[in-house]
Scaffold this active site. Structure first.
Site, PDB file in Angstrom:
ATOM      1  N   TYR A 188       2.317  -6.063  -5.248  1.00 41.09           N
ATOM      2  CA  TYR A 188       3.306  -5.758  -4.196  1.00 41.09           C
ATOM      3  C   TYR A 188       4.154  -6.980  -3.856  1.00 41.09           C
ATOM      4  O   TYR A 188       5.355  -6.879  -3.627  1.00 41.09           O
ATOM      5  CB  TYR A 188       2.607  -5.244  -2.932  1.00 41.09           C
ATOM      6  CG  TYR A 188       2.017  -3.861  -3.109  1.00 41.09           C
ATOM      7  CD1 TYR A 188       2.804  -2.720  -2.953  1.00 41.09           C
ATOM      8  CD2 TYR A 188       0.678  -3.683  -3.446  1.00 41.09           C
ATOM      9  CE1 TYR A 188       2.276  -1.452  -3.129  1.00 41.09           C
ATOM     10  CE2 TYR A 188       0.132  -2.419  -3.619  1.00 41.09           C
ATOM     11  CZ  TYR A 188       0.941  -1.303  -3.467  1.00 41.09           C
ATOM     12  OH  TYR A 188       0.426  -0.045  -3.646  1.00 41.09           O
ATOM     13  N   ASP A 191      -3.825  -2.830   7.213  1.00 41.20           N
ATOM     14  CA  ASP A 191      -3.285  -2.553   5.873  1.00 41.20           C
ATOM     15  C   ASP A 191      -3.478  -3.778   4.992  1.00 41.20           C
ATOM     16  O   ASP A 191      -3.483  -4.909   5.493  1.00 41.20           O
ATOM     17  CB  ASP A 191      -1.796  -2.182   5.946  1.00 41.20           C
ATOM     18  CG  ASP A 191      -1.336  -1.520   4.658  1.00 41.20           C
ATOM     19  OD1 ASP A 191      -1.541  -0.300   4.516  1.00 41.20           O
ATOM     20  OD2 ASP A 191      -0.823  -2.231   3.765  1.00 41.20           O
ATOM     21  N   ARG A 204      -2.250  10.254   8.496  1.00 43.87           N
ATOM     22  CA  ARG A 204      -1.231  11.239   8.895  1.00 43.87           C
ATOM     23  C   ARG A 204      -1.677  12.691   8.836  1.00 43.87           C
ATOM     24  O   ARG A 204      -1.000  13.549   9.394  1.00 43.87           O
ATOM     25  CB  ARG A 204       0.017  11.047   8.023  1.00 43.87           C
ATOM     26  CG  ARG A 204       0.781   9.790   8.371  1.00 43.87           C
ATOM     27  CD  ARG A 204       1.652   9.347   7.222  1.00 43.87           C
ATOM     28  NE  ARG A 204       0.824   8.910   6.106  1.00 43.87           N
ATOM     29  CZ  ARG A 204       1.300   8.437   4.959  1.00 43.87           C
ATOM     30  NH1 ARG A 204       2.590   8.369   4.770  1.00 43.87           N
ATOM     31  NH2 ARG A 204       0.481   8.053   4.006  1.00 43.87           N
ATOM     32  N   ARG A 231       0.571   6.979  16.569  1.00 41.13           N
ATOM     33  CA  ARG A 231       1.560   6.164  15.855  1.00 41.13           C
ATOM     34  C   ARG A 231       2.915   6.248  16.549  1.00 41.13           C
ATOM     35  O   ARG A 231       3.611   5.234  16.687  1.00 41.13           O
ATOM     36  CB  ARG A 231       1.680   6.620  14.397  1.00 41.13           C
ATOM     37  CG  ARG A 231       2.536   5.667  13.562  1.00 41.13           C
ATOM     38  CD  ARG A 231       2.765   6.179  12.160  1.00 41.13           C
ATOM     39  NE  ARG A 231       3.422   7.470  12.165  1.00 41.13           N
ATOM     40  CZ  ARG A 231       3.765   8.160  11.082  1.00 41.13           C
ATOM     41  NH1 ARG A 231       3.471   7.677   9.884  1.00 41.13           N
ATOM     42  NH2 ARG A 231       4.355   9.323  11.179  1.00 41.13           N
ATOM     43  N   ARG A 260      -8.789   6.321   3.958  1.00 41.51           N
ATOM     44  CA  ARG A 260      -7.658   6.768   4.781  1.00 41.51           C
ATOM     45  C   ARG A 260      -8.065   7.856   5.783  1.00 41.51           C
ATOM     46  O   ARG A 260      -7.260   8.742   6.093  1.00 41.51           O
ATOM     47  CB  ARG A 260      -6.497   7.281   3.928  1.00 41.51           C
ATOM     48  CG  ARG A 260      -5.804   6.228   3.099  1.00 41.51           C
ATOM     49  CD  ARG A 260      -4.765   5.485   3.926  1.00 41.51           C
ATOM     50  NE  ARG A 260      -4.259   4.343   3.196  1.00 41.51           N
ATOM     51  CZ  ARG A 260      -3.127   4.339   2.490  1.00 41.51           C
ATOM     52  NH1 ARG A 260      -2.376   5.402   2.437  1.00 41.51           N
ATOM     53  NH2 ARG A 260      -2.750   3.260   1.867  1.00 41.51           N
TER      54      ARG A 260
HETATM   55  O1  CP3 Z   1      -8.299   4.853   7.319  1.00 44.64           O
HETATM   56  C1  CP3 Z   1      -8.125   3.864   6.562  1.00 44.64           C
HETATM   57  O2  CP3 Z   1      -8.311   3.912   5.329  1.00 44.64           O
HETATM   58  C2  CP3 Z   1      -7.846   2.522   7.205  1.00 44.64           C
HETATM   59  C3  CP3 Z   1      -6.631   1.869   7.014  1.00 44.64           C
HETATM   60  C4  CP3 Z   1      -5.943   1.610   5.683  1.00 44.64           C
HETATM   61  C5  CP3 Z   1      -4.559   1.833   5.497  1.00 44.64           C
HETATM   62  N1  CP3 Z   1      -4.204   1.334   4.280  1.00 44.64           N
HETATM   63  C6  CP3 Z   1      -3.668   2.446   6.491  1.00 44.64           C
HETATM   64  C7  CP3 Z   1      -2.359   2.969   6.057  1.00 44.64           C
HETATM   65  C8  CP3 Z   1      -6.434   1.045   4.499  1.00 44.64           C
HETATM   66  C9  CP3 Z   1      -7.858   0.681   4.126  1.00 44.64           C
HETATM   67  C10 CP3 Z   1      -5.313   0.865   3.628  1.00 44.64           C
HETATM   68  C11 CP3 Z   1      -5.393   0.238   2.296  1.00 44.64           C
HETATM   69  C12 CP3 Z   1      -4.194   0.139   1.461  1.00 44.64           C
HETATM   70  N2  CP3 Z   1      -2.911  -0.072   1.862  1.00 44.64           N
HETATM   71  C13 CP3 Z   1      -4.219   0.156   0.055  1.00 44.64           C
HETATM   72  C14 CP3 Z   1      -5.453   0.248  -0.804  1.00 44.64           C
HETATM   73  C15 CP3 Z   1      -5.985   1.628  -0.914  1.00 44.64           C
HETATM   74  C16 CP3 Z   1      -5.106   2.564  -1.675  1.00 44.64           C
HETATM   75  O3  CP3 Z   1      -4.613   3.516  -1.039  1.00 44.64           O
HETATM   76  O4  CP3 Z   1      -4.943   2.383  -2.883  1.00 44.64           O
HETATM   77  C17 CP3 Z   1      -2.890   0.010  -0.395  1.00 44.64           C
HETATM   78  C18 CP3 Z   1      -2.419  -0.010  -1.829  1.00 44.64           C
HETATM   79  C19 CP3 Z   1      -2.066  -0.143   0.766  1.00 44.64           C
HETATM   80  C20 CP3 Z   1      -0.596  -0.397   0.811  1.00 44.64           C
HETATM   81  C21 CP3 Z   1       0.119   0.713   1.461  1.00 44.64           C
HETATM   82  N3  CP3 Z   1       0.039   1.007   2.811  1.00 44.64           N
HETATM   83  C22 CP3 Z   1       0.985   1.642   0.850  1.00 44.64           C
HETATM   84  C23 CP3 Z   1       1.336   1.680  -0.634  1.00 44.64           C
HETATM   85  C24 CP3 Z   1       1.422   2.498   1.854  1.00 44.64           C
HETATM   86  C25 CP3 Z   1       2.444   3.610   1.700  1.00 44.64           C
HETATM   87  C26 CP3 Z   1       1.883   4.790   1.014  1.00 44.64           C
HETATM   88  C27 CP3 Z   1       1.300   5.744   2.021  1.00 44.64           C
HETATM   89  O5  CP3 Z   1       0.152   6.186   1.841  1.00 44.64           O
HETATM   90  O6  CP3 Z   1       2.046   6.039   2.958  1.00 44.64           O
HETATM   91  C28 CP3 Z   1       0.782   2.121   3.064  1.00 44.64           C
HETATM   92  C29 CP3 Z   1       0.919   2.769   4.389  1.00 44.64           C
HETATM   93  C30 CP3 Z   1      -0.320   3.113   5.143  1.00 44.64           C
HETATM   94  N4  CP3 Z   1      -1.444   2.357   5.237  1.00 44.64           N
HETATM   95  C31 CP3 Z   1      -0.498   4.276   5.934  1.00 44.64           C
HETATM   96  C32 CP3 Z   1      -1.779   4.192   6.507  1.00 44.64           C
HETATM   97  C33 CP3 Z   1      -2.409   5.159   7.487  1.00 44.64           C
HETATM   98  C34 CP3 Z   1       0.543   5.372   6.159  1.00 44.64           C
HETATM   99  C35 CP3 Z   1       1.622   4.816   7.013  1.00 44.64           C
HETATM  100  C36 CP3 Z   1       2.055   5.680   8.173  1.00 44.64           C
HETATM  101  O7  CP3 Z   1       1.219   6.082   9.015  1.00 44.64           O
HETATM  102  O8  CP3 Z   1       3.252   5.897   8.269  1.00 44.64           O
END
Ligand code: CP3
Length: 344
Positions: free
Chosen positions: A152, A75, A29, A38, A25
């Site tokens: 999910y 994602d 944010r 964003r 990540r």
């Molecule tokens: O920088 C990076 O890692 C690249 C992009 C990336 C994102 N999600 C962007 C993201 C990657 C590799 C992921 C993987 C992901 N997504 C996983 C596996 C890794 C982990 O964290 O366990 C999972 C389970 C998801 C599903 C997901 N996406 C959830 C549960 C959420 C909400 C929780 C949260 O952290 O907000 C997301 C949203 C998400 N994916 C964000 C980002 C930057 C935040 C959203 C935003 O900017 O509003």
């Protein structure tokens, strides 16, 4: 050709004097520039599908910190969306999807090759990144592992104990296996397209692997990962693959060998010393620093970072966190971590 990129050297099994670094990540944010882009895109999903802006947020942490790898901005839930699931994000809460409760819900999904058209903006992001990244920076593509994505899709949201997925697996194993099989096939095609577009490494995120025990772990975490890796290796033998069965505990032992992964990423429920003893003999390892240190910083961050680097010094190692950096992290702590790794 002699391989110069440090991440690829570590993944090939080389022990480097300083481990290469990236962060789960890393585009996110905690960075003000991410929040600005964003907002420009409108929302998170619009950002994922806007190739120019998704490439921009992928590059932001590279410009700011000079990480050794960048991870494609996308994602794991875009794949179920391409397969026909409804997907939206509730601000401050997380993802919501349509659910899978019956054979009819499964039948309504699209076949695996839907990933080609629907996810073409993601492949475009990869192409832009390969043009714009510095020559020393490795580009990592990724997908969720089938079990985690299925949790999910079945529940329609994130769940603390993956209860709905466990319930479907136990009450209707045939339907559950069909979901896994569709995800295995879709993931192979999705990741092949990422590699064709220029991804140099692939990572499979199995964030909820830790809730699978015994034979279930073999059947639904290990086996699908193995099927995806063997299919990708048959087509792209030179593309290294990182597997992340988060929370696997004892089951981290032997996971690389059993699945064909070149590297196993591990969380902070085991120690780096334990990983050195039980995992590193089979290949590269990655992970472990608790992401809370990115919020709290200070001496604890420095000493814990040094401890991990020292524990894993005798084998191939990529420095990373045990899970993603959180929105409340301080960007200065990231710099402190990098400086500590590079001077350890
Ligand atoms: O920088 C990076 O890692 C690249 C992009 C990336 C994102 N999600 C962007 C993201 C990657 C590799 C992921 C993987 C992901 N997504 C996983 C596996 C890794 C982990 O964290 O366990 C999972 C389970 C998801 C599903 C997901 N996406 C959830 C549960 C959420 C909400 C929780 C949260 O952290 O907000 C997301 C949203 C998400 N994916 C964000 C980002 C930057 C935040 C959203 C935003 O900017 O509003």
């Amino acid at each position: 050709m002699v391989q110069q990129k440090t991440i690829l050297r570590a993944l090939a099994g080389e022990t480097l004097p300083t481990p290469p670094i990236w962060m789960m990540r890393q585009a996110g944010r905690y960075l003000p520039e991410y929040r600005a882009t964003r907002a420009q895109a409108g929302d998170f999903l619009s950002l994922c599908y806007n190739s120019e802006l998704a490439a921009e947020v992928t590059l932001q942490p590279i410009r700011r910190y000079g990480f050794d790898a960048s991870i494609l901005f996308a994602d794991i839930l875009l794949l179920p969306q391409a397969l026909g699931a409804d997907l939206w994000f509730v601000t401050g809460e997380g993802p919501r999807l349509s659910t899978i409760q019956s054979d009819a819900d499964f039948q309504a999904l699209k076949p695996a090759d839907a990933v080609h058209d629907k996810l073409s903006p993601i492949y475009e992001t990869v192409k832009i990144l390969r043009q714009e990244l510095p020559s020393e920076t490795t580009l990592i593509g990724f997908a969720g592992a089938p079990w985690t994505v299925a949790t999910y899709m079945i529940a329609g949201r994130g769940t603390p104990d993956q209860g709905p997925a466990h319930a479907l697996k136990d009450s209707n194993p045939e339907l559950f296996q069909s979901v896994i099989d569709l995800l295995v096939e879709g993931t192979i095609q999705y990741l092949s397209e990422q590699i064709k577009a220029g991804a140099e490494v692939i990572k499979l995120f199995d964030s909820w692997a830790g809730s699978l025990k015994g034979a279930d772990f073999d059947r639904y975490a290990l086996e699908p990962t193995k099927r995806i890796i063997s299919a990708l290796k048959a087509m792209y033998p030179d593309t290294p693959i990182i597997a992340f069965p988060r929370g696997a505990g004892e089951r981290y032992i032997g996971f690389a060998e059993a699945t064909g992964a070149d590297c196993v990423a591990f969380d902070d429920s085991v120690t780096a010393e334990w990983a050195a003893e039980h995992m590193q003999g089979q290949g590269c390892v990655q992970g472990n620093l608790a992401s809370s240190h990115m919020v709290t910083g200070g001496d604890a961050l420095v000493s814990e970072t040094q401890r991990i680097v020292n524990a894993l010094r005798k084998g191939p190692h990529i420095f990373n966190l045990g899970h993603g950096i959180t929105p409340d992290a301080d960007p200065e702590n990231v710099q402190l971590m990098i400086d500590t790794v590079r001077s350890a």
